[in-house]
Design a protein around this motif. Sequence first.
Motif, PDB file in Angstrom:
ATOM      1  N   LYS A 140      13.397  10.550  -4.220  1.00 44.65           N
ATOM      2  CA  LYS A 140      14.021   9.339  -3.658  1.00 44.65           C
ATOM      3  C   LYS A 140      12.961   8.328  -3.220  1.00 44.65           C
ATOM      4  O   LYS A 140      13.136   7.122  -3.380  1.00 44.65           O
ATOM      5  CB  LYS A 140      14.974   9.675  -2.513  1.00 44.65           C
ATOM      6  CG  LYS A 140      14.308  10.194  -1.260  1.00 44.65           C
ATOM      7  CD  LYS A 140      15.348  10.525  -0.186  1.00 44.65           C
ATOM      8  CE  LYS A 140      14.691  10.978   1.085  1.00 44.65           C
ATOM      9  NZ  LYS A 140      14.091   9.929   1.849  1.00 44.65           N
ATOM     10  N   ASP A 141      11.845   8.823  -2.681  1.00 43.25           N
ATOM     11  CA  ASP A 141      10.766   7.924  -2.272  1.00 43.25           C
ATOM     12  C   ASP A 141      10.070   7.317  -3.489  1.00 43.25           C
ATOM     13  O   ASP A 141       9.738   6.127  -3.495  1.00 43.25           O
ATOM     14  CB  ASP A 141       9.742   8.665  -1.408  1.00 43.25           C
ATOM     15  CG  ASP A 141      10.319   9.099  -0.070  1.00 43.25           C
ATOM     16  OD1 ASP A 141      11.290   8.463   0.403  1.00 43.25           O
ATOM     17  OD2 ASP A 141       9.810  10.075   0.496  1.00 43.25           O
ATOM     18  N   TYR A 142       9.858   8.125  -4.507  1.00 48.06           N
ATOM     19  CA  TYR A 142       9.230   7.629  -5.734  1.00 48.06           C
ATOM     20  C   TYR A 142      10.109   6.547  -6.375  1.00 48.06           C
ATOM     21  O   TYR A 142       9.626   5.477  -6.741  1.00 48.06           O
ATOM     22  CB  TYR A 142       8.992   8.784  -6.718  1.00 48.06           C
ATOM     23  CG  TYR A 142       8.352   8.328  -8.000  1.00 48.06           C
ATOM     24  CD1 TYR A 142       6.979   8.142  -8.072  1.00 48.06           C
ATOM     25  CD2 TYR A 142       9.113   8.054  -9.129  1.00 48.06           C
ATOM     26  CE1 TYR A 142       6.367   7.702  -9.245  1.00 48.06           C
ATOM     27  CE2 TYR A 142       8.517   7.612 -10.304  1.00 48.06           C
ATOM     28  CZ  TYR A 142       7.152   7.443 -10.354  1.00 48.06           C
ATOM     29  OH  TYR A 142       6.567   7.001 -11.511  1.00 48.06           O
ATOM     30  N   LEU A 143      11.404   6.804  -6.474  1.00 44.17           N
ATOM     31  CA  LEU A 143      12.313   5.826  -7.092  1.00 44.17           C
ATOM     32  C   LEU A 143      12.409   4.547  -6.261  1.00 44.17           C
ATOM     33  O   LEU A 143      12.463   3.443  -6.822  1.00 44.17           O
ATOM     34  CB  LEU A 143      13.699   6.441  -7.304  1.00 44.17           C
ATOM     35  CG  LEU A 143      13.722   7.563  -8.345  1.00 44.17           C
ATOM     36  CD1 LEU A 143      15.080   8.248  -8.365  1.00 44.17           C
ATOM     37  CD2 LEU A 143      13.351   7.034  -9.712  1.00 44.17           C
ATOM     38  N   ARG A 144      12.403   4.675  -4.937  1.00 42.77           N
ATOM     39  CA  ARG A 144      12.413   3.495  -4.079  1.00 42.77           C
ATOM     40  C   ARG A 144      11.129   2.682  -4.310  1.00 42.77           C
ATOM     41  O   ARG A 144      11.164   1.463  -4.428  1.00 42.77           O
ATOM     42  CB  ARG A 144      12.532   3.894  -2.611  1.00 42.77           C
ATOM     43  CG  ARG A 144      12.627   2.693  -1.670  1.00 42.77           C
ATOM     44  CD  ARG A 144      12.783   3.093  -0.208  1.00 42.77           C
ATOM     45  NE  ARG A 144      13.948   3.916  -0.003  1.00 42.77           N
ATOM     46  CZ  ARG A 144      13.927   5.123   0.576  1.00 42.77           C
ATOM     47  NH1 ARG A 144      12.800   5.634   1.007  1.00 42.77           N
ATOM     48  NH2 ARG A 144      15.036   5.804   0.740  1.00 42.77           N
ATOM     49  N   GLU A 161       0.822  -1.212   0.000  1.00 42.89           N
ATOM     50  CA  GLU A 161       0.000   0.000   0.000  1.00 42.89           C
ATOM     51  C   GLU A 161       0.859   1.265   0.000  1.00 42.89           C
ATOM     52  O   GLU A 161       0.534   2.225  -0.705  1.00 42.89           O
ATOM     53  CB  GLU A 161      -0.956  -0.015   1.185  1.00 42.89           C
ATOM     54  CG  GLU A 161      -2.016  -1.096   1.025  1.00 42.89           C
ATOM     55  CD  GLU A 161      -2.954  -1.170   2.197  1.00 42.89           C
ATOM     56  OE1 GLU A 161      -4.138  -0.899   1.982  1.00 42.89           O
ATOM     57  OE2 GLU A 161      -2.490  -1.491   3.310  1.00 42.89           O
ATOM     58  N   ALA A 162       1.944   1.268   0.733  1.00 45.41           N
ATOM     59  CA  ALA A 162       2.803   2.457   0.765  1.00 45.41           C
ATOM     60  C   ALA A 162       3.418   2.711  -0.613  1.00 45.41           C
ATOM     61  O   ALA A 162       3.426   3.851  -1.095  1.00 45.41           O
ATOM     62  CB  ALA A 162       3.897   2.286   1.816  1.00 45.41           C
ATOM     63  N   ALA A 163       3.906   1.662  -1.256  1.00 48.85           N
ATOM     64  CA  ALA A 163       4.516   1.833  -2.583  1.00 48.85           C
ATOM     65  C   ALA A 163       3.473   2.301  -3.593  1.00 48.85           C
ATOM     66  O   ALA A 163       3.728   3.213  -4.387  1.00 48.85           O
ATOM     67  CB  ALA A 163       5.158   0.524  -3.047  1.00 48.85           C
ATOM     68  N   ALA A 164       2.289   1.703  -3.569  1.00 48.74           N
ATOM     69  CA  ALA A 164       1.237   2.102  -4.507  1.00 48.74           C
ATOM     70  C   ALA A 164       0.830   3.552  -4.259  1.00 48.74           C
ATOM     71  O   ALA A 164       0.646   4.326  -5.199  1.00 48.74           O
ATOM     72  CB  ALA A 164       0.030   1.174  -4.375  1.00 48.74           C
ATOM     73  N   ARG A 165       0.698   3.933  -2.993  1.00 51.49           N
ATOM     74  CA  ARG A 165       0.295   5.298  -2.653  1.00 51.49           C
ATOM     75  C   ARG A 165       1.319   6.315  -3.170  1.00 51.49           C
ATOM     76  O   ARG A 165       0.955   7.340  -3.754  1.00 51.49           O
ATOM     77  CB  ARG A 165       0.129   5.400  -1.134  1.00 51.49           C
ATOM     78  CG  ARG A 165      -0.686   6.542  -0.661  1.00 51.49           C
ATOM     79  CD  ARG A 165      -1.049   6.480   0.828  1.00 51.49           C
ATOM     80  NE  ARG A 165      -0.162   5.736   1.697  1.00 51.49           N
ATOM     81  CZ  ARG A 165      -0.432   4.530   2.206  1.00 51.49           C
ATOM     82  NH1 ARG A 165      -1.557   3.925   1.911  1.00 51.49           N
ATOM     83  NH2 ARG A 165       0.412   3.936   3.010  1.00 51.49           N
ATOM     84  N   ILE A 166       2.602   6.028  -2.985  1.00 53.39           N
ATOM     85  CA  ILE A 166       3.649   6.959  -3.425  1.00 53.39           C
ATOM     86  C   ILE A 166       3.662   7.070  -4.950  1.00 53.39           C
ATOM     87  O   ILE A 166       3.728   8.166  -5.509  1.00 53.39           O
ATOM     88  CB  ILE A 166       5.029   6.512  -2.884  1.00 53.39           C
ATOM     89  CG1 ILE A 166       5.097   6.766  -1.380  1.00 53.39           C
ATOM     90  CG2 ILE A 166       6.165   7.246  -3.605  1.00 53.39           C
ATOM     91  CD1 ILE A 166       6.275   6.109  -0.688  1.00 53.39           C
TER      92      ILE A 166
END
Length: 196
Positions: A82-86, A37-42
Amino acid sequence: ALTGCDDAVVANFAHALDVLRQVGTLQDVVLPDRPYEAAARIILAGEAASAFEDFVDSGTLGELTAPEDRYTAYARHAVLAKDYLRAVRVRAVIGREADRLLATVDALVAPGRALLAPRVDQEFRSALRGTGPDVLGALGNLAGLPAVAVPNGFGPGRLPTSLQFVGRAGAENTILAAARAYQSLTDWHRRHPPVD
């Protein structure tokens, strides 16, 4: 575990599994522990910021009727690169894991929504709040998986619940066949809640 689900959603899901046992073999699967969910949200926030950039920059945002909609888009602009790329790197790992998992089954099955459907006269925004975790939805978004939801019962107030089938990328026909098999044994798709 059906964390955060209404009691009626849990009960209708259990009944749907009993129906599915008549047409197939069921097995429990455990998704790897990933920040679905965190990755999808970002990723979705970053993509929405890009897609609606002109709309936000035009100032039209302030004319929206829902107060929270007047500022939510600005928060999406705060997604750090950096968060988007992660999240994009995590998406690749999740996609590979999902493909391996779905190579062993025809479909993943789960409630379509954690809560009962909202009433027609309910404020739309409140219907979206507090829906509980949607790990399978996030997995599907990240890995590009097809899904279909079908009615599987009613809860209090005769508000409907649903059952979703999620399949391997490119396997739309498989999940549609599974949903059709379920519907051939039930009549939920023919029933409607009363209109008051």
